[in-house]
Write a protein that holds these residues in place. Structure first.
Motif, PDB file in Angstrom:
ATOM      1  N   ARG A  12      14.256  19.514  -2.168  1.00 26.94           N
ATOM      2  CA  ARG A  12      14.306  18.931  -1.056  1.00 26.94           C
ATOM      3  C   ARG A  12      12.969  17.972  -1.372  1.00 26.94           C
ATOM      4  O   ARG A  12      12.469  16.110  -0.984  1.00 26.94           O
ATOM      5  CB  ARG A  12      13.782  19.557   0.122  1.00 26.94           C
ATOM      6  CG  ARG A  12      14.593  20.499   1.014  1.00 26.94           C
ATOM      7  CD  ARG A  12      14.187  21.068   2.218  1.00 26.94           C
ATOM      8  NE  ARG A  12      14.272  19.824   3.313  1.00 26.94           N
ATOM      9  CZ  ARG A  12      14.490  19.706   5.003  1.00 26.94           C
ATOM     10  NH1 ARG A  12      13.497  20.893   5.394  1.00 26.94           N
ATOM     11  NH2 ARG A  12      13.092  19.127   5.713  1.00 26.94           N
ATOM     12  N   ASP A  14      11.890  17.229  -3.940  1.00 31.16           N
ATOM     13  CA  ASP A  14      12.556  16.021  -5.030  1.00 31.16           C
ATOM     14  C   ASP A  14      13.328  14.936  -4.566  1.00 31.16           C
ATOM     15  O   ASP A  14      13.047  13.889  -5.136  1.00 31.16           O
ATOM     16  CB  ASP A  14      13.449  16.854  -5.853  1.00 31.16           C
ATOM     17  CG  ASP A  14      12.794  17.574  -7.317  1.00 31.16           C
ATOM     18  OD1 ASP A  14      11.439  18.319  -6.915  1.00 31.16           O
ATOM     19  OD2 ASP A  14      13.850  18.483  -7.631  1.00 31.16           O
ATOM     20  N   ARG A  15      13.975  15.541  -4.324  1.00 31.21           N
ATOM     21  CA  ARG A  15      14.649  14.014  -2.865  1.00 31.21           C
ATOM     22  C   ARG A  15      13.669  13.001  -2.378  1.00 31.21           C
ATOM     23  O   ARG A  15      14.082  12.148  -1.946  1.00 31.21           O
ATOM     24  CB  ARG A  15      15.852  14.920  -1.539  1.00 31.21           C
ATOM     25  CG  ARG A  15      16.653  15.568  -2.636  1.00 31.21           C
ATOM     26  CD  ARG A  15      18.102  15.844  -1.257  1.00 31.21           C
ATOM     27  NE  ARG A  15      17.439  16.688  -0.181  1.00 31.21           N
ATOM     28  CZ  ARG A  15      17.896  17.960  -0.670  1.00 31.21           C
ATOM     29  NH1 ARG A  15      18.500  17.885  -1.934  1.00 31.21           N
ATOM     30  NH2 ARG A  15      17.142  18.975   0.330  1.00 31.21           N
ATOM     31  N   ARG A  18      12.744  10.817  -5.568  1.00 30.50           N
ATOM     32  CA  ARG A  18      13.291  10.411  -5.441  1.00 30.50           C
ATOM     33  C   ARG A  18      13.497   9.135  -4.831  1.00 30.50           C
ATOM     34  O   ARG A  18      13.776   8.029  -5.269  1.00 30.50           O
ATOM     35  CB  ARG A  18      14.880  11.159  -5.306  1.00 30.50           C
ATOM     36  CG  ARG A  18      15.618  10.654  -6.255  1.00 30.50           C
ATOM     37  CD  ARG A  18      17.102  11.003  -6.500  1.00 30.50           C
ATOM     38  NE  ARG A  18      17.899  11.330  -4.723  1.00 30.50           N
ATOM     39  CZ  ARG A  18      18.223  11.977  -4.967  1.00 30.50           C
ATOM     40  NH1 ARG A  18      18.818  13.272  -5.195  1.00 30.50           N
ATOM     41  NH2 ARG A  18      19.204  11.594  -3.333  1.00 30.50           N
ATOM     42  N   HIS A  19      13.693   9.854  -3.175  1.00 31.07           N
ATOM     43  CA  HIS A  19      14.021   7.497  -2.558  1.00 31.07           C
ATOM     44  C   HIS A  19      12.546   6.985  -3.382  1.00 31.07           C
ATOM     45  O   HIS A  19      12.607   5.487  -3.404  1.00 31.07           O
ATOM     46  CB  HIS A  19      13.847   8.577  -1.473  1.00 31.07           C
ATOM     47  CG  HIS A  19      15.087   9.151  -0.827  1.00 31.07           C
ATOM     48  ND1 HIS A  19      16.056   8.795  -1.728  1.00 31.07           N
ATOM     49  CD2 HIS A  19      15.694  10.483  -0.448  1.00 31.07           C
ATOM     50  CE1 HIS A  19      17.655   9.253  -0.984  1.00 31.07           C
ATOM     51  NE2 HIS A  19      16.770  10.285  -1.010  1.00 31.07           N
ATOM     52  N   HIS A 257      22.295   8.631  -8.417  1.00 25.80           N
ATOM     53  CA  HIS A 257      22.127   8.076  -6.854  1.00 25.80           C
ATOM     54  C   HIS A 257      20.901   6.755  -5.543  1.00 25.80           C
ATOM     55  O   HIS A 257      20.406   6.645  -5.201  1.00 25.80           O
ATOM     56  CB  HIS A 257      19.973   8.488  -7.312  1.00 25.80           C
ATOM     57  CG  HIS A 257      19.788  10.526  -7.853  1.00 25.80           C
ATOM     58  ND1 HIS A 257      20.322  10.958  -7.628  1.00 25.80           N
ATOM     59  CD2 HIS A 257      19.679  10.439  -9.291  1.00 25.80           C
ATOM     60  CE1 HIS A 257      20.531  12.380  -7.921  1.00 25.80           C
ATOM     61  NE2 HIS A 257      19.836  12.118  -9.116  1.00 25.80           N
ATOM     62  N   GLY A 307      16.383  17.955  -7.900  1.00 24.11           N
ATOM     63  CA  GLY A 307      16.973  17.336  -6.926  1.00 24.11           C
ATOM     64  C   GLY A 307      17.064  16.303  -7.474  1.00 24.11           C
ATOM     65  O   GLY A 307      17.490  15.455  -6.602  1.00 24.11           O
ATOM     66  N   THR A 310      20.639  16.415 -11.537  1.00 27.13           N
ATOM     67  CA  THR A 310      21.090  18.506 -10.998  1.00 27.13           C
ATOM     68  C   THR A 310      22.038  18.860 -11.547  1.00 27.13           C
ATOM     69  O   THR A 310      22.427  18.938 -12.723  1.00 27.13           O
ATOM     70  CB  THR A 310      22.261  17.862  -9.310  1.00 27.13           C
ATOM     71  OG1 THR A 310      22.769  16.778 -10.235  1.00 27.13           O
ATOM     72  CG2 THR A 310      21.173  16.251  -8.375  1.00 27.13           C
TER      73      THR A 310
END
Length: 360
Positions: A12, A14-15, A18-19, A257, A307, A310
């Protein structure tokens, strides 16, 4: 139970990261300035890097210089049984594309390579060359990340850390942060910067092997894992390779992504596809080559809660490499909770290969 919860929490995190990183990256999105005709022109330029003859013989673009570079010691610190030295040398790279050559000439600092070294006074049984990930490159940070004191003291290795172009000490004044300009959505700059990376690393390999003929391997994380896998695909001098959390294709990673965001929509509107994107960066994808490092000397390391890169992305490289030895650790791409576990696995790996006698 704890590992599963930690992996979930790290994924979570990582996401979210990432964004955030993607939004920052897209602030210099070159597609905002391109029309379809301009994209096609860029792809014509990119064709020089993806010519089948080049992919069949990558040394046409990625060959190391014929002689080892002269290393200039910038700082030296004493260590128990050795010394830590900050070396620099002039990058052997010269831009291939004339248009990019003019752009490259505006960047300061990128043409100087920085190589941090932890060397024993007595001959070490082996050496390891480390490559860091995107947006970082600070020596103190990577001393912790890679447990360099353990590699040097307990495993008895000579250790080297390579600083990637456009990162840390090689960050141009024009860049807002380390790694902003590489890798990026600029198709030409990213290809050229990987050419520079490989030529720099292979020059460093020549210098390291001149210092010590002992076995030399390469290990890196994220962008550095991708770099390690790429160099291991074209340079037979490496005795082992350990890519950590490494994508097999940066193009696939960027594209997958981007589902639903403005960059992906712009790219598709201009006629870009996932396959075209990968093809434009095929020169630096490990998927384009069969690895030069023997199968039993490959160790693929992944994070169970990653994340960003993957399991599906990591599997592509692992399968392409005929499923060699693999190790999964607890944590994610940014919060590597089990990073000491993969250092212990590295020790077992090198011991099994009889490269080192085992942890002291």
């Amino acid at each position: 139970m704890f590992s599963a919860l930690a992996d979930h929490a790290c994924a979570r995190f990582d996401r979210v990261m990432r964004h955030g990183l993607r939004r920052v990256l897209m602030q210099r999105n070159e597609l905002d300035r391109l029309a379809r005709a301009e994209l096609e022109r860029r792809l014509e330029v990119v064709a020089q890097y993806t010519d089948p003859a080049v992919l069949a013989e990558p040394d046409r673009l990625l060959a190391p210089p014929p002689a080892p570079p002269p290393l200039v010691p910038l700082a030296v610190r004493p260590l128990v049984d050795g010394r830590a030295t900050h070396f620099s040398f002039a990058s052997p790279y010269r831009p291939r594309d004339p248009g990019y050559a003019r752009e490259y000439a505006t960047y300061d600092r990128v043409d100087t390579v920085h190589l941090h070294a932890w060397q024993h006074d007595r001959p070490a049984p082996a050496s390891i060359l480390l490559a860091h990930g995107w947006c970082v490159g600070n020596r103190r940070l990577h001393e912790i990340e890679f447990s360099i004191s353990t590699l040097y003291r307990d495993l008895g290795l000579d250790v080297y850390l390579y600083v990637q172009p456009f990162h840390s000490l090689r960050k141009p004044t024009a860049a807002r942060f380390s790694g902003e300009l590489f890798p990026s959505t600029d198709l030409v700059r990213t290809n050229e910067a990987f050419i520079q990376t490989v030529q720099d690393v292979r020059a460093a390999i020549t210098a390291i092997l001149r210092h010590s003929p002992a076995p030399l391997g390469m290990m890196g994380s994220s962008l550095g894992g991708y770099t390690s896998a790429l160099v291991a695909s074209i340079d037979p001098r490496l005795s082992f390779v350990v890519p950590i959390m490494a994508p097999a294709s940066f193009a696939h990673l960027f594209w997958d992504h981007g589902e639903g965001d403005s960059f992906r929509r712009q790219a598709e509107a201009l006629g870009m596809t996932r396959e075209r994107f990968h093809s434009s960066w095929a020169l630096h994808s490990p998927l384009s080559y069969e690895p030069k490092v023997p199968w039993e000397r490959r160790l693929v390391v992944t994070a169970r809660g990653d994340g960003l890169v993957t399991e599906a992305h990591a599997d592509v490289l692992w399968n392409h490499w005929q499923r060699p030895r693999r190790f999964r650790f607890t944590g994610g791409h940014f919060l590597q909770l089990g990073r000491r576990d993969y250092i212990r696995e590295l020790a077992r790996f090198l011991t099994d290969l009889r490269i080192i006698p085992g942890p002291r």
